[in-house]
Design an enzyme around this catalytic site. Structure first.
Site, short mmCIF file in Angstrom:
data_model
loop_
_atom_site.label_atom_id
_atom_site.label_comp_id
_atom_site.label_asym_id
_atom_site.label_seq_id
_atom_site.Cartn_x
_atom_site.Cartn_y
_atom_site.Cartn_z
N GLY A 13 61.99 59.90 42.82
CA GLY A 13 61.99 58.68 42.02
C GLY A 13 62.90 57.41 42.90
CB THR A 42 60.78 56.02 39.14
OG1 THR A 42 61.96 56.39 39.32
CG2 THR A 42 60.73 54.45 39.91
CE1 TYR A 44 54.13 58.66 32.47
CE2 TYR A 44 55.16 59.41 34.30
CZ TYR A 44 54.13 59.51 33.39
OH TYR A 44 53.15 60.53 33.58
CB ALA A 45 60.35 52.17 34.64
CD GLN A 46 55.88 50.65 28.82
OE1 GLN A 46 56.22 49.89 27.96
NE2 GLN A 46 54.92 51.56 28.55
CD GLU A 113 63.83 45.28 28.76
OE1 GLU A 113 65.03 46.09 29.05
OE2 GLU A 113 62.89 45.41 29.17
CG ASP A 220 64.38 71.30 37.30
OD1 ASP A 220 64.32 71.57 36.15
OD2 ASP A 220 63.23 71.04 37.89
CG HIS A 241 62.57 53.03 23.74
ND1 HIS A 241 61.70 52.13 23.11
CD2 HIS A 241 62.68 52.47 25.23
CE1 HIS A 241 61.76 51.10 23.55
NE2 HIS A 241 62.18 51.01 24.98
NE ARG A 288 66.20 50.67 24.88
CZ ARG A 288 66.05 50.75 26.25
NH1 ARG A 288 66.32 51.91 26.68
NH2 ARG A 288 65.27 49.90 26.84
CG HIS A 349 63.51 55.96 26.79
ND1 HIS A 349 62.17 55.87 27.30
CD2 HIS A 349 64.28 55.07 27.34
CE1 HIS A 349 62.44 54.72 28.13
NE2 HIS A 349 63.34 54.17 28.10
NE ARG A 384 68.98 53.60 29.87
CZ ARG A 384 67.78 53.04 29.83
NH1 ARG A 384 67.60 52.13 31.03
NH2 ARG A 384 66.63 53.44 29.39
CG LEU A 390 64.36 51.50 36.93
CD1 LEU A 390 63.03 50.21 36.45
CD2 LEU A 390 63.58 52.22 37.52
P1 FAD Z 1 62.88 60.04 38.59
O1 FAD Z 1 62.22 58.74 38.86
O2 FAD Z 1 62.73 60.68 37.15
O3 FAD Z 1 62.34 61.11 39.53
C1 FAD Z 1 62.79 62.57 39.60
C2 FAD Z 1 62.12 63.03 40.65
O4 FAD Z 1 62.87 64.60 40.90
C3 FAD Z 1 60.67 63.63 40.74
O5 FAD Z 1 60.29 63.32 42.07
C4 FAD Z 1 60.78 65.13 40.15
O6 FAD Z 1 59.51 65.72 41.09
C5 FAD Z 1 62.00 65.65 41.23
N1 FAD Z 1 62.61 66.83 40.77
C6 FAD Z 1 63.13 67.11 39.45
N2 FAD Z 1 63.28 68.41 39.56
C7 FAD Z 1 62.91 68.82 40.71
C8 FAD Z 1 63.21 70.00 41.32
N3 FAD Z 1 63.91 71.25 40.54
N4 FAD Z 1 62.76 70.42 42.61
C9 FAD Z 1 62.26 69.32 43.39
N5 FAD Z 1 62.20 67.98 42.91
C10 FAD Z 1 62.55 67.86 41.56
N6 FAD Z 1 64.61 52.24 33.24
C11 FAD Z 1 65.03 50.72 33.64
O7 FAD Z 1 65.94 50.61 34.05
N7 FAD Z 1 63.99 49.76 33.33
C12 FAD Z 1 62.81 50.14 32.34
O8 FAD Z 1 62.01 49.40 32.12
C13 FAD Z 1 62.50 51.46 32.20
N8 FAD Z 1 61.40 51.77 31.28
C14 FAD Z 1 61.26 53.50 31.21
C15 FAD Z 1 60.10 53.69 30.66
C16 FAD Z 1 60.06 54.94 30.53
C17 FAD Z 1 58.59 55.32 29.70
C18 FAD Z 1 60.57 55.94 31.06
C19 FAD Z 1 60.18 57.22 30.91
C20 FAD Z 1 61.84 55.49 31.57
C21 FAD Z 1 62.12 54.22 31.64
N9 FAD Z 1 63.36 53.83 32.34
C22 FAD Z 1 63.61 52.48 32.35
C23 FAD Z 1 64.31 54.85 32.71
C24 FAD Z 1 64.13 54.86 34.22
O9 FAD Z 1 62.90 55.03 34.70
C25 FAD Z 1 64.63 56.42 34.81
O10 FAD Z 1 65.95 56.57 34.50
C26 FAD Z 1 64.81 56.26 36.59
O11 FAD Z 1 63.46 55.94 36.74
C27 FAD Z 1 65.22 57.71 36.79
O12 FAD Z 1 65.24 57.74 38.24
P2 FAD Z 1 65.32 58.79 39.26
O13 FAD Z 1 65.32 58.49 40.43
O14 FAD Z 1 66.90 59.06 38.63
O15 FAD Z 1 64.49 59.90 38.82
C1 SIN Z 2 61.62 49.40 27.89
O1 SIN Z 2 60.79 48.88 28.56
O2 SIN Z 2 61.87 49.21 26.51
C2 SIN Z 2 62.34 50.65 28.59
C3 SIN Z 2 63.59 49.73 29.34
C4 SIN Z 2 64.66 50.81 29.54
O3 SIN Z 2 64.32 51.94 29.23
O4 SIN Z 2 65.34 50.56 30.42
#
Ligand code: FAD
Ligand code: SIN
Length: 525
Positions: A13, A42, A44-46, A113, A220, A241, A288, A349, A384, A390
């Site tokens: 991500g 990541t 899915y973030a909107q 927001e 994990d 959420h 939230r 969420h 949060r 992000l």
């Molecule tokens: P992730 O992006 O979740 O990546 C995790 C990675 O770890 C993946 O590649 C996966 O394959 C890998 N992985 C996991 N376990 C293992 C394993 N055992 N072995 C190998 N690989 C593994 N945040 C904001 O700031 N703004 C937003 O608008 C926002 N909107 C959101 C909307 C939705 C629908 C969701 C679900 C979340 C949203 N968030 C938002 C939260 C934000 O998207 C996440 O907190 C952030 O993207 C997390 O990034 P990351 O790099 O930590 O992990």
């Molecule tokens: C959203 O777009 O409402 C999600 C934003 C976030 O989770 O930070």
């Protein structure tokens, strides 16, 4: 088979890839993901990514909003660090080709927001995460120093435990030497040795039966650190959420971004009554935790399964321009959001807690860093602020690399780690045992460890979980390793940590609300 890399990055991500892109200037990087490179929270973030951009916004306001949302539980040093470093990291994203929306004057079109006192959310339409993920992936593909491993599942991090030494929760000198990793393409288990390991494994949504997270979100990294006797913090603070699309059986549930409330949409009951002003003077734009609890309460009072979000009051053409994906997705379900109210429900969420890290992203285990949703930096406190995750992920990935560069030259590979030992194991005969136990964990958590908690519910949850824990450990010892059994073990550990830490908090604060201690303590213990 043993592989050696300067940097082992587990997770693709925003946290993992941004770290990998920078680390690749200094050494060989292995970038692992358990499915494809693009499947992550990541993607899915909107709503977008928070950063102070133009006046009248300023750092103090962003800091203040984050602290208020965090309900007295944030680490001020962390908040300052993330807020002040955000603009520089936004520049990095722009440099990697991320395209944030601009207005007709060429200025960034900033959204607002819940909990934000200013417009400060940079976004790409209503699918910012997808834009970021795709841009970062394009960069990875140009880097010869980054080797990508898709469908590689990290099972355990390697420590002195794998050299036969006793490691306890009190050990202060635990070191990480890499990880055992299951190649799901061949079912072989490889030993990845690394000088520095970064956990960037994302969220834990799969512990609940309804979540906005994709199914890879099984916690994990956190579970691995817990088993390795590292420190895990703030797991009781689970963010629900307020507005996921109500559509039974859909997994993940589709998010209706909070930015749509910043744009002007309002919440109302099924009989058309606005209710948020009863709970908070900020109405639909309250933080939230407050909005989710208010919706939960209104649904319980009326015996309803959802409330409505009304965006029909806004200009239809503008709505379609700002929220094209939400418009299209809802239309697929027969809801024209410019004419019809959107049925919404609070849904799991985000996790505010996770692997405890210091101001440099260093975990309690040496040579092991964590960034992104799997980590607990102290930024989010008890709740949060929207769009702060992000930015936290990219700021801390950067800090982790800078810290790692201080020590990497003094580190050598640990060549004494034995190969994975699967003697005496066999293929699990009944996969149904694993899938059914997984469903049971989700049910326990959704029933007893939701938005409103009580001692009775939490204790019942932990008793049910103990049975699943014993059965699963037994099965794991006898089974050939598979992603499914590992994920089941991990979600059980995550559920256990959430409940245990919730039971220890004898107050209500931020996202942790319990009927047994409805007040917030004056001073944190
Ligand atoms: P992730 O992006 O979740 O990546 C995790 C990675 O770890 C993946 O590649 C996966 O394959 C890998 N992985 C996991 N376990 C293992 C394993 N055992 N072995 C190998 N690989 C593994 N945040 C904001 O700031 N703004 C937003 O608008 C926002 N909107 C959101 C909307 C939705 C629908 C969701 C679900 C979340 C949203 N968030 C938002 C939260 C934000 O998207 C996440 O907190 C952030 O993207 C997390 O990034 P990351 O790099 O930590 O992990
Ligand atoms: C959203 O777009 O409402 C999600 C934003 C976030 O989770 O930070």
């Amino acid at each position: 088979m043993t592989r050696k890399f300067d940097f082992l990055v587990i997770g693709s991500g925003i946290a993992g890839i941004s770290f990998a892109l920078k680390a690749a200037k200094f050494g060989k990087v292995a970038l692992l993901c358990k499915t494809t490179l693009n499947e992550s929270n990541t993607s899915y973030a909107q709503g977008g990514i928070a950063s102070v951009t133009y006046t009248p916004d300023n750092f103090d306001k962003h800091i203040e909003d984050t602290l208020i949302s965090g309900d007295g539980h944030c680490n001020l040093e962390t908040v300052e660090k993330v807020v002040r470093n955000a603009p520089e990291q936004i520049k990095e994203l722009l440099g990697w080709g991320v395209d944030f929306d601009k207005d007709e004057n060429g200025l960034f079109d900033l959204h607002r927001e819940g909990g934000h006192s200013e417009h400060r959310i940079l976004h790409h339409k209503d699918n910012t995460g997808f834009e970021i993920q795709e841009s970062l992936i394009r960069q990875v593909k140009t880097h010869s120093e980054i080797e990508v491993f898709e469908y590689y599942f990290a099972i355990e991090i390697l420590t002195q435990h794998h050299l036969g030494q006793v490691v306890t929760h009190h050990s202060s000198d635990i070191e990480c030497y890499g990880a055992y990793v299951l190649d799901q393409n061949t079912n072989n288990i490889h030993t990845f040795l690394a000088k520095i390991t970064l956990l960037a494994t994302g969220g834990i949504g799969s512990v609940y039966s309804t979540t906005t997270n994709p199914e890879i979100a099984t916690g994990d990294g956190i579970a691995m650190v817990h088993r390795a006797r590292g420190k895990i913090k703030d797991m009781e603070f689970i963010q629900f959420h307020p507005t996921a699309l109500y559509h039974q059986g859909e997994r993940p549930t589709f998010l209706i971004t909070e930015a749509i409330r910043g744009y002007g949409a309002v919440l109302m009951t099924q009989d058309g009554k606005q209710f948020m002003h009863k709970y908070d003077e900020r109405g639909s734009l309250a933080p939230r935790d407050i909005v989710a609890r208010a919706i939960d309460n209104e649904m319980k009072l009326r015996g309803h399964d959802f409330v409505y979000l009304d965006v029909t009051r806004m200009n239809a053409e503008e709505t379609k321009v700002h929220f094209p994906n939400i418009y299209k997705k809802c239309l697929d379900y027969g809801i024209d959001i410019t004419k019809d109210f959107i049925p919404v429900v609070p849904t799991q969420h985000y996790l505010c807690g996770g692997i405890m890290v210091d101001i440099n992203g260093q975990s309690s285990i040496k040579r092991l860093y964590a960034a992104g949703e799997c980590s607990c930096t102290g930024l989010h406190g008890a709740n949060r602020l929207a769009s702060n995750s992000l930015i936290e992920a990219i700021v801390y990935a950067d800090a982790a690399l800078k810290d790692a560069m201080r020590i990497i030259d003094k580190i050598t590979f640990n060549e004494y780690i034995p190969d994975w030992n699967d003697e005496g194991t066999s293929l699990p005969e009944e996969m149904v045992l694993i899938t059914q136990s997984f469903r049971e964990v989700e049910q326990i958590m959704s029933t007893y460890v939701g938005i409103v908690r009580s001692n009775l519910r939490l204790k019942r949850a932990i008793h049910r979980l103990e049975i699943l824990y014993r059965e699963t450990e037994n099965l794991f010892e006898k089974s050939v390793v598979s992603r499914e059994i590992c994920e089941l073990r991990n979600v059980i550990s995550i559920a256990y940590l959430i409940i245990k830490q919730a039971l220890l908090r004898k107050e209500s604060r931020g996202l942790h609300y319990t009927v047994d201690y409805p007040e917030r303590m004056k001073n944190e213990h």
